[in-house]
Write a protein that holds these residues in place. Structure first.
Motif, PDB file in Angstrom:
ATOM      1  N   ASP A  67     -40.164 -45.621-112.218  1.00  0.00           N
ATOM      2  CA  ASP A  67     -38.829 -46.234-112.183  1.00  0.00           C
ATOM      3  C   ASP A  67     -38.889 -47.741-112.384  1.00  0.00           C
ATOM      4  OD1 ASP A  67     -37.421 -43.732-111.541  1.00  0.00           O
ATOM      5  OD2 ASP A  67     -38.446 -43.892-109.626  1.00  0.00           O
ATOM      6  N   ASN A  68     -39.620 -48.160-113.408  1.00  0.00           N
ATOM      7  CA  ASN A  68     -39.653 -49.549-113.842  1.00  0.00           C
ATOM      8  C   ASN A  68     -39.229 -49.614-115.308  1.00  0.00           C
ATOM      9  OD1 ASN A  68     -40.909 -51.746-111.866  1.00  0.00           O
ATOM     10  ND2 ASN A  68     -41.869 -49.796-111.369  1.00  0.00           N
ATOM     11  N   CYS A  69     -39.623 -50.669-115.995  1.00  0.00           N
ATOM     12  CA  CYS A  69     -39.286 -50.837-117.412  1.00  0.00           C
ATOM     13  C   CYS A  69     -40.547 -51.034-118.246  1.00  0.00           C
ATOM     14  CB  CYS A  69     -38.347 -52.037-117.601  1.00  0.00           C
ATOM     15  SG  CYS A  69     -36.859 -52.004-116.582  1.00  0.00           S
ATOM     16  N   LEU A  70     -41.647 -50.427-117.837  1.00  0.00           N
ATOM     17  CA  LEU A  70     -42.928 -50.616-118.501  1.00  0.00           C
ATOM     18  C   LEU A  70     -42.858 -50.126-119.946  1.00  0.00           C
ATOM     19  CD1 LEU A  70     -45.247 -49.424-115.604  1.00  0.00           C
ATOM     20  CD2 LEU A  70     -44.931 -51.786-116.382  1.00  0.00           C
ATOM     21  N   ARG A  71     -43.299 -50.976-120.874  1.00  0.00           N
ATOM     22  CA  ARG A  71     -43.248 -50.640-122.299  1.00  0.00           C
ATOM     23  C   ARG A  71     -44.609 -50.250-122.856  1.00  0.00           C
ATOM     24  NH1 ARG A  71     -38.410 -52.018-124.434  1.00  0.00           N
ATOM     25  NH2 ARG A  71     -37.070 -53.395-123.179  1.00  0.00           N
ATOM     26  N   GLU A  72     -45.677 -50.649-122.192  1.00  0.00           N
ATOM     27  CA  GLU A  72     -47.004 -50.295-122.685  1.00  0.00           C
ATOM     28  C   GLU A  72     -47.987 -50.213-121.528  1.00  0.00           C
ATOM     29  OE1 GLU A  72     -48.573 -53.231-125.272  1.00  0.00           O
ATOM     30  OE2 GLU A  72     -48.297 -54.885-123.874  1.00  0.00           O
ATOM     31  N   LEU A  73     -49.036 -49.454-121.775  1.00  0.00           N
ATOM     32  CA  LEU A  73     -50.127 -49.311-120.815  1.00  0.00           C
ATOM     33  C   LEU A  73     -51.413 -49.688-121.525  1.00  0.00           C
ATOM     34  CD1 LEU A  73     -51.114 -48.416-118.007  1.00  0.00           C
ATOM     35  CD2 LEU A  73     -51.332 -46.090-118.910  1.00  0.00           C
ATOM     36  N   SER A  74     -52.090 -50.694-121.006  1.00  0.00           N
ATOM     37  CA  SER A  74     -53.290 -51.202-121.663  1.00  0.00           C
ATOM     38  C   SER A  74     -54.433 -50.197-121.613  1.00  0.00           C
ATOM     39  CB  SER A  74     -53.730 -52.511-120.994  1.00  0.00           C
ATOM     40  OG  SER A  74     -55.007 -52.910-121.454  1.00  0.00           O
ATOM     41  N   PRO A  75     -55.202 -50.069-122.715  1.00  0.00           N
ATOM     42  CA  PRO A  75     -56.404 -49.226-122.684  1.00  0.00           C
ATOM     43  C   PRO A  75     -57.408 -49.656-121.621  1.00  0.00           C
ATOM     44  CG  PRO A  75     -55.853 -49.849-124.937  1.00  0.00           C
ATOM     45  CD  PRO A  75     -54.987 -50.677-124.043  1.00  0.00           C
ATOM     46  N   ASP A  76     -57.311 -50.907-121.166  1.00  0.00           N
ATOM     47  CA  ASP A  76     -58.236 -51.408-120.155  1.00  0.00           C
ATOM     48  C   ASP A  76     -58.042 -50.749-118.797  1.00  0.00           C
ATOM     49  OD1 ASP A  76     -59.386 -53.092-121.979  1.00  0.00           O
ATOM     50  OD2 ASP A  76     -58.182 -54.829-121.434  1.00  0.00           O
ATOM     51  N   ILE A  77     -57.032 -49.900-118.659  1.00  0.00           N
ATOM     52  CA  ILE A  77     -56.859 -49.185-117.397  1.00  0.00           C
ATOM     53  C   ILE A  77     -58.087 -48.333-117.088  1.00  0.00           C
ATOM     54  CG2 ILE A  77     -55.753 -47.136-118.399  1.00  0.00           C
ATOM     55  CD1 ILE A  77     -53.921 -47.116-115.909  1.00  0.00           C
ATOM     56  N   ALA A  78     -58.866 -48.023-118.113  1.00  0.00           N
ATOM     57  CA  ALA A  78     -60.099 -47.253-117.914  1.00  0.00           C
ATOM     58  C   ALA A  78     -61.089 -47.979-117.018  1.00  0.00           C
ATOM     59  CB  ALA A  78     -60.745 -46.928-119.258  1.00  0.00           C
ATOM     60  N   HIS A  79     -60.907 -49.293-116.819  1.00  0.00           N
ATOM     61  CA  HIS A  79     -61.813 -50.056-115.963  1.00  0.00           C
ATOM     62  C   HIS A  79     -61.553 -49.815-114.474  1.00  0.00           C
ATOM     63  CE1 HIS A  79     -62.212 -52.994-119.567  1.00  0.00           C
ATOM     64  NE2 HIS A  79     -63.199 -52.107-119.565  1.00  0.00           N
ATOM     65  N   LEU A  80     -60.474 -49.089-114.149  1.00  0.00           N
ATOM     66  CA  LEU A  80     -60.222 -48.744-112.745  1.00  0.00           C
ATOM     67  C   LEU A  80     -61.081 -47.537-112.398  1.00  0.00           C
ATOM     68  CD1 LEU A  80     -56.338 -49.175-112.517  1.00  0.00           C
ATOM     69  CD2 LEU A  80     -58.111 -50.796-111.841  1.00  0.00           C
ATOM     70  N   ALA A  81     -62.294 -47.800-111.983  1.00  0.00           N
ATOM     71  CA  ALA A  81     -63.303 -46.747-111.825  1.00  0.00           C
ATOM     72  C   ALA A  81     -62.991 -45.779-110.693  1.00  0.00           C
ATOM     73  CB  ALA A  81     -64.676 -47.384-111.587  1.00  0.00           C
ATOM     74  N   SER A  82     -62.155 -46.166-109.727  1.00  0.00           N
ATOM     75  CA  SER A  82     -61.861 -45.299-108.581  1.00  0.00           C
ATOM     76  C   SER A  82     -60.482 -44.661-108.654  1.00  0.00           C
ATOM     77  CB  SER A  82     -61.976 -46.093-107.271  1.00  0.00           C
ATOM     78  OG  SER A  82     -63.285 -46.578-107.084  1.00  0.00           O
ATOM     79  N   LEU A  83     -59.758 -44.880-109.746  1.00  0.00           N
ATOM     80  CA  LEU A  83     -58.377 -44.399-109.843  1.00  0.00           C
ATOM     81  C   LEU A  83     -58.322 -42.875-109.789  1.00  0.00           C
ATOM     82  CD1 LEU A  83     -55.469 -45.422-110.208  1.00  0.00           C
ATOM     83  CD2 LEU A  83     -55.733 -45.013-112.666  1.00  0.00           C
ATOM     84  N   LYS A  84     -57.522 -42.347-108.845  1.00  0.00           N
ATOM     85  CA  LYS A  84     -57.359 -40.897-108.707  1.00  0.00           C
ATOM     86  C   LYS A  84     -55.931 -40.444-108.973  1.00  0.00           C
ATOM     87  CE  LYS A  84     -61.142 -40.217-105.450  1.00  0.00           C
ATOM     88  NZ  LYS A  84     -61.569 -39.667-104.136  1.00  0.00           N
ATOM     89  N   THR A  85     -54.950 -41.288-108.650  1.00  0.00           N
ATOM     90  CA  THR A  85     -53.546 -40.918-108.816  1.00  0.00           C
ATOM     91  C   THR A  85     -52.816 -42.032-109.553  1.00  0.00           C
ATOM     92  OG1 THR A  85     -53.607 -39.672-106.735  1.00  0.00           O
ATOM     93  CG2 THR A  85     -51.445 -40.242-107.612  1.00  0.00           C
TER      94      THR A  85
END
Length: 544
Positions: free
Chosen positions: A188-206
């Motif tokens: 429920d925001n206005c996000l227009r893009e998601l960076s490929p660098d999100i892969a650097h979040l090594a512990s991301l589960k949700t």
């Protein structure tokens, strides 16, 4: 006289100071007027209570700023809850440094930006070095502070739901910036893009980015090594097949689609077709393996049935169990998950002994108050060290140090008002497990993180399924002591009430969801969710 009147208008502060309290909740109908009289800020006297670990001021439309002196006056603060107030547009002066703060809830305010000097705290050195949970949902944030990762480097949960964000700062996803972040919610925001660098979040589960303005999902998302649950519903993706998948498919299928070529941007029909062909080949291989198994599909279903875990959702359960958490435990044992497991077969052979060894230690003591029990255990531990000439102790004594320095002890109380568990020390004689026990309530608590609770609960339930399978396959015979134990308890095994009682039938465990809520009824966690029990081995089938 005016000064005296102001002092008298905050009797809870006088009480907290006199009783050296570590928790303080300011609420009530008179709070609005008192905060307004203090200039829209918290009273300065509040910041002369250095022993405070937990502070909550919620639902006050007059509170526009915490006020100066918070960081200097409350150095031991672990949890700060300032939700549903009127904080904003920034925080001046900034909150930090708060060296011990672990939980910060600023949800439901009017925050628009958190720049340096008017935000969470300094970046060098980190203003919130121990912060684990940050809730900024329900504000008006247009952007996040670029130095958030440096300000709170140990962040595990970040909730940004219901703001006005159109992008994430690049610094949030730089390598090593947030190595412990496991939950990111920005629906429920206005996000227009998601960076490929999100892969650097090594512990991301949700990851929850539902109801935004994304038109692509980067393929690099599939490179997040621990990702278990994603939500992209409500985004108009250019890849229509992917858009359909995010509305109905499991996370594993979506990540596999991205991994084998889908890019979420409609950059080539060939990739999608290749993915469909690969999926078709996979299904053909599975059908062939079932045919070669001997008895075809029936053989496959029979094998899977020997380790079945069926999840009974709260909505399906006529009498679901709910755990209510009081705010007093937030500083001693703040995280808990629970589940009800039905269908354990503890009657044959050494099944009960194996189960108790893996998890449960019955109290086996006379009724006692918590402080008396802890003192008794401490004396026992010291005596044990002297007798065995050791530096450490074994059994439940080894966990006593986890309560050092705490004035309050955590416990679970049932509907009758009886204490049934004293985590992390021991369980109650009232809930002692017998050989005739088939239904169990499990709880896992932690002082560190919710994910630890879930991981331990996952492992425990899968272990129980393995034990049921072992008991079934080895057909252990009950000993005389087993029969005597059943007779004493006045219970006899009934295959109609125990799904695992038939030795030649499937080993079925039913796992009932348990909700954990606060005293106001707001949901904190439900277990098992879709993301839980996701790492079950191939020979365990989880039916949801």
């Amino acid at each position: 006289m005016a000064a005296a009147a102001v002092s008298e208008s905050w009797p809870e502060l006088e009480l907290a100071e006199r009783e050296r309290r570590r928790e303080l909740l300011l609420t009530g109908p008179g709070l609005e007027e008192r905060v307004r009289a203090a200039g829209g800020q918290l009273p300065p006297r509040l910041f002369t209570l250095p022993l405070l670990h937990y502070l909550e001021v919620s639902g006050c439309g007059s509170l526009r700023a915490p006020g100066p002196g918070l960081a200097q006056g409350l150095p031991q603060l672990h949890s700060l809850v300032l939700r549903r107030n009127a904080l904003g547009p920034g925080l001046s002066p900034e909150l930090g440094p708060l060296p011990a703060l672990r939980v910060l809830d600023l949800s439901g305010n009017a925050l628009e930006a958190l720049p340096p000097g008017q935000g969470l705290g300094p970046a060098e050195p980190p203003g919130l070095p121990q912060l684990q949970s940050l809730n900024l949902s329900g504000n008006r944030l247009r952007e996040l502070p670029a130095d958030l990762a440096r300000c709170a480097p140990r962040l595990q949960s970040l909730n940004l739901t219901g703001n006005c964000l159109d992008s994430f700062p690049a610094e949030l996803f730089r390598p090593g910036a947030l190595p412990l972040l496991s939950e990111l919610a920005a629906a429920d925001n206005c996000l227009r893009e998601l960076s490929p660098d999100i892969a650097h979040l090594a512990s991301l589960k949700t990851l929850d980015l539902s109801n935004n303005q994304l038109n692509e999902i980067p393929a690099e998302l599939a490179d997040c090594p621990k990702l278990k649950e994603i939500n992209f519903r409500g985004n108009k993706l250019r890849d229509k097949r992917l858009e359909k998948m995010v509305s109905g498919c499991q996370t594993r299928s979506i990540l596999e689609y991205l991994r084998v070529g889908g890019r979420g941007g409609g950059k080539g029909k060939g990739r999608a077709e290749g993915s469909e062909k690969e999926e078709s080949r996979r299904k053909r291989r599975e059908r062939k393996q079932r045919r070669e198994g001997g008895d075809g599909e029936e053989q496959d279903v029979g094998d899977a049935g020997r380790l079945l875990l069926r999840v009974l959702h709260v909505s399906e359960n006529p009498a679901p169990l709910t755990v209510r958490v009081s705010p007093e435990v937030r500083d001693v044992r703040p995280y808990i998950v629970g589940a009800v497991v039905r269908g354990m077969d503890l009657q044959p052979g050494n099944a009960l002994k194996r189960f108790l060894t893996s998890q449960i230690v019955p109290l086996g003591r006379k009724e006692a108050k918590a402080k008396e029990l802890v003192r008794q255990l401490q004396l026992e531990a010291e005596e044990q060290r002297k007798q065995k000439k050791r530096q450490s102790v074994s059994g439940l004594h080894r966990y006593l140090h986890l309560l050092d320095g705490n004035e309050n002890y955590p416990c679970l109380v049932d509907a009758d008002g009886d204490v049934i568990s004293f985590p992390p020390i021991t369980n109650s004689e009232k809930t002692k497990v017998k050989k005739t026990t088939s239904d169990l309530f499990l709880e896992v608590t932690s002082a560190t993180s919710l994910q630890i609770c879930k991981d331990v609960m996952d492992a425990l339930i899968l272990k129980m399924a393995e034990m049921n399978k072992y008991t079934l396959e080895n057909k252990e015979e009950g000993s005389l002591s087993d029969t005597e134990a059943d007779a004493v308890s006045g219970q006899l095994p009934d295959p109609r009430t125990n799904p695992s009682a038939g030795k030649d039938g499937p080993s079925l465990l039913v796992v009932e969801q348990v909700r954990v809520v606060d005293l106001e009824g707001s949901l904190k966690v439900v277990y098992p969710s879709k993301a839980d029990l996701a790492t079950a081995p191939p020979h365990v089938t989880v039916v949801r």
